[in-house]
Design a protein around this motif. Structure first.
Motif, PDB file in Angstrom:
ATOM      1  N   ILE A  28       0.871  -1.188   0.000  1.00 47.16           N
ATOM      2  CA  ILE A  28       0.000   0.000   0.000  1.00 47.16           C
ATOM      3  C   ILE A  28       0.897   1.223   0.000  1.00 47.16           C
ATOM      4  O   ILE A  28       1.845   1.320   0.787  1.00 47.16           O
ATOM      5  N   LYS A  29       0.588   2.143  -0.900  1.00 43.11           N
ATOM      6  CA  LYS A  29       1.393   3.356  -1.022  1.00 43.11           C
ATOM      7  C   LYS A  29       0.859   4.440  -0.110  1.00 43.11           C
ATOM      8  O   LYS A  29      -0.291   4.394   0.320  1.00 43.11           O
ATOM      9  N   LYS A  30       1.714   5.414   0.143  1.00 39.13           N
ATOM     10  CA  LYS A  30       1.313   6.546   0.982  1.00 39.13           C
ATOM     11  C   LYS A  30       0.070   7.220   0.407  1.00 39.13           C
ATOM     12  O   LYS A  30       0.008   7.495  -0.791  1.00 39.13           O
ATOM     13  N   GLY A  31      -0.917   7.420   1.272  1.00 36.82           N
ATOM     14  CA  GLY A  31      -2.128   8.126   0.862  1.00 36.82           C
ATOM     15  C   GLY A  31      -3.155   7.251   0.166  1.00 36.82           C
ATOM     16  O   GLY A  31      -4.182   7.731  -0.288  1.00 36.82           O
ATOM     17  N   GLU A  32      -2.884   5.950   0.115  1.00 39.69           N
ATOM     18  CA  GLU A  32      -3.788   5.043  -0.589  1.00 39.69           C
ATOM     19  C   GLU A  32      -4.708   4.305   0.401  1.00 39.69           C
ATOM     20  O   GLU A  32      -4.284   3.974   1.508  1.00 39.69           O
ATOM     21  N   ILE A  33      -5.933   4.049  -0.030  1.00 48.39           N
ATOM     22  CA  ILE A  33      -6.845   3.220   0.776  1.00 48.39           C
ATOM     23  C   ILE A  33      -7.028   1.892   0.045  1.00 48.39           C
ATOM     24  O   ILE A  33      -7.548   1.847  -1.072  1.00 48.39           O
ATOM     25  N   ILE A 177     -13.412   8.912   7.063  1.00 50.56           N
ATOM     26  CA  ILE A 177     -12.195   8.154   6.726  1.00 50.56           C
ATOM     27  C   ILE A 177     -11.520   8.747   5.484  1.00 50.56           C
ATOM     28  O   ILE A 177     -10.309   8.954   5.453  1.00 50.56           O
ATOM     29  N   ARG A 178     -12.337   9.061   4.494  1.00 53.23           N
ATOM     30  CA  ARG A 178     -11.757   9.666   3.272  1.00 53.23           C
ATOM     31  C   ARG A 178     -11.134  11.021   3.572  1.00 53.23           C
ATOM     32  O   ARG A 178     -10.037  11.344   3.108  1.00 53.23           O
ATOM     33  N   GLN A 179     -11.858  11.812   4.388  1.00 55.64           N
ATOM     34  CA  GLN A 179     -11.359  13.143   4.744  1.00 55.64           C
ATOM     35  C   GLN A 179     -10.039  13.036   5.507  1.00 55.64           C
ATOM     36  O   GLN A 179      -9.107  13.802   5.277  1.00 55.64           O
ATOM     37  N   TYR A 180      -9.985  12.056   6.410  1.00 59.28           N
ATOM     38  CA  TYR A 180      -8.764  11.868   7.196  1.00 59.28           C
ATOM     39  C   TYR A 180      -7.584  11.534   6.269  1.00 59.28           C
ATOM     40  O   TYR A 180      -6.491  12.070   6.407  1.00 59.28           O
ATOM     41  N   ARG A 181      -7.831  10.669   5.304  1.00 57.68           N
ATOM     42  CA  ARG A 181      -6.796  10.330   4.344  1.00 57.68           C
ATOM     43  C   ARG A 181      -6.338  11.580   3.571  1.00 57.68           C
ATOM     44  O   ARG A 181      -5.151  11.852   3.445  1.00 57.68           O
ATOM     45  N   ASP A 182      -7.326  12.355   3.104  1.00 59.47           N
ATOM     46  CA  ASP A 182      -6.992  13.547   2.306  1.00 59.47           C
ATOM     47  C   ASP A 182      -6.204  14.564   3.139  1.00 59.47           C
ATOM     48  O   ASP A 182      -5.237  15.143   2.666  1.00 59.47           O
ATOM     49  N   ASP A 183      -6.630  14.767   4.385  1.00 56.81           N
ATOM     50  CA  ASP A 183      -5.995  15.794   5.233  1.00 56.81           C
ATOM     51  C   ASP A 183      -4.594  15.394   5.660  1.00 56.81           C
ATOM     52  O   ASP A 183      -3.732  16.235   5.876  1.00 56.81           O
ATOM     53  N   HIS A 184      -4.364  14.077   5.878  1.00 55.67           N
ATOM     54  CA  HIS A 184      -3.095  13.634   6.469  1.00 55.67           C
ATOM     55  C   HIS A 184      -2.243  12.805   5.516  1.00 55.67           C
ATOM     56  O   HIS A 184      -1.201  12.300   5.915  1.00 55.67           O
ATOM     57  N   GLN A 185      -2.724  12.615   4.283  1.00 53.11           N
ATOM     58  CA  GLN A 185      -2.017  11.706   3.365  1.00 53.11           C
ATOM     59  C   GLN A 185      -1.784  10.356   4.055  1.00 53.11           C
ATOM     60  O   GLN A 185      -0.716   9.739   3.938  1.00 53.11           O
ATOM     61  N   ALA A 186      -2.798   9.942   4.818  1.00 51.62           N
ATOM     62  CA  ALA A 186      -2.676   8.696   5.581  1.00 51.62           C
ATOM     63  C   ALA A 186      -2.864   7.497   4.663  1.00 51.62           C
ATOM     64  O   ALA A 186      -3.501   7.588   3.606  1.00 51.62           O
ATOM     65  N   THR A 187      -2.330   6.381   5.081  1.00 52.91           N
ATOM     66  CA  THR A 187      -2.416   5.125   4.352  1.00 52.91           C
ATOM     67  C   THR A 187      -3.373   4.215   5.127  1.00 52.91           C
ATOM     68  O   THR A 187      -3.237   4.077   6.345  1.00 52.91           O
ATOM     69  N   ILE A 188      -4.329   3.633   4.422  1.00 54.89           N
ATOM     70  CA  ILE A 188      -5.388   2.919   5.148  1.00 54.89           C
ATOM     71  C   ILE A 188      -5.634   1.534   4.550  1.00 54.89           C
ATOM     72  O   ILE A 188      -5.757   1.379   3.335  1.00 54.89           O
ATOM     73  N   LEU A 189      -5.680   0.551   5.439  1.00 51.44           N
ATOM     74  CA  LEU A 189      -6.102  -0.800   5.050  1.00 51.44           C
ATOM     75  C   LEU A 189      -7.484  -1.016   5.653  1.00 51.44           C
ATOM     76  O   LEU A 189      -7.683  -0.813   6.851  1.00 51.44           O
TER      77      LEU A 189
END
Ligand SMILES: Nc1ncnc2c1ncn2[C@@H]1O[C@H](COP(=O)(O)OP(=O)(O)O)[C@@H](O)[C@H]1O
Ligand SMILES: [Mg+2]
Length: 247
Positions: A28-33, A177-189
């Protein structure tokens, strides 16, 4: 440097004679769900438990932020967090106490303020002084999500986070969850067997069947590959036919 945040290589878990997770590899890449899909018993939770270091792989390797999880567990887990519908926080504590305990464990700065932020985000402010064990299933899941976001994790592992939520709250949680990813460039499984979740939230999916990956690609590619109308129909075909050929 590669932007891979989580890399799983030939990961296997065997319980006695039974192989629950069978040589799976994905990144999983950075910022990817990434959605980890599969019917009940496919091996999703077993895989997540290995990623959390809760159970030891029988073989294979897990790298997080470019480091081997087996040797850097505490450092890597500090930058991660998780939420599972099937684990609950200590029921005898008030909601704010639970968040304070976990926030302290993660070394969260300005903890009081952060607790208020996550409670507001999950629409749980009014339960701050509730006894955790008295929350409804949906509220307990939202408390778990509050805990999961406390330390602003760079890697978030979510095991069926919307399983106990009504459609309205589930929709809000998908948005959060999507917003959190967008705001933090978080990676999510993200594991789920709710295909609406997956279509809305996941950039890419890995489909597990009897512990093996039988498909990896975008949700659209998967629908096309299996020649179906939507992901729900793909899921049903895989669930009902024991003889799915690997992609
Ligand atoms: N501790 C365990 N001992 C023996 N079998 C287990 C254990 N944990 C999980 N399993 C088995 O591994 C398989 C995968 O389980 P799990 O990872 O929980 O599936 P999923 O989360 O996809 O529903 C199931 O058949 C389950 O019974
Ligand atoms: Mg599971």
């Amino acid at each position: 440097m590669s932007d891979s945040v989580l890399k799983v290589t030939d990961l296997t878990k065997t319980f006695d004679q039974f192989t629950a997770v069978d040589q799976i590899s994905f990144e999983i890449k950075k910022g990817e769900i990434l959605g980890l899909l599969g019917v009940n018993g496919a091996g999703k939770t077993t895989a997540i438990n290995m990623l959390l270091g809760l159970i030891t792989p029988t073989s294979g390797r897990i790298d997080v932020f470019g480091k081997d999880l087996a040797h850097h567990r505490i450092e890597l887990l500090n930058r991660s967090n998780f939420c599972s519908t099937y684990t609950s926080l200590p029921g005898n504590l008030y909601v704010w106490q639970n968040l304070r305990v976990f926030g302290t464990l993660y070394g969260v700065k300005n903890l009081k303020q952060r607790i208020d932020e996550v409670l507001t985000l999950l629409d749980m402010q009014h339960h701050k002084n509730s006894v955790s064990g008295h929350l409804s299933a949906g509220e307990a899941t939202r408390l778990n999500l509050c805990k999961a976001l406390l330390n602003q994790p760079e890697l978030l592992l979510l095991d069926e986070p919307t399983a106990s939520l009504d459609p309205d709250i589930a929709d809000k949680v998908r948005g959060i969850i999507r917003q959190y990813r967008d705001d933090h460039q978080a990676t999510i499984l993200y594991t789920s067997h709710n295909m609406k979740d997956v279509e809305e939230v996941c950039d890419r999916v890995v489909f597990l069947h009897q512990g093996k990956i039988i498909y990896a690609g975008t949700p659209d590619q998967m629908v096309e590959h299996f020649e179906k109308e939507n992901l729900e129909d793909v899921f049903i075909q895989i669930a009902r036919s024991g003889d799915v050929l690997p992609a």
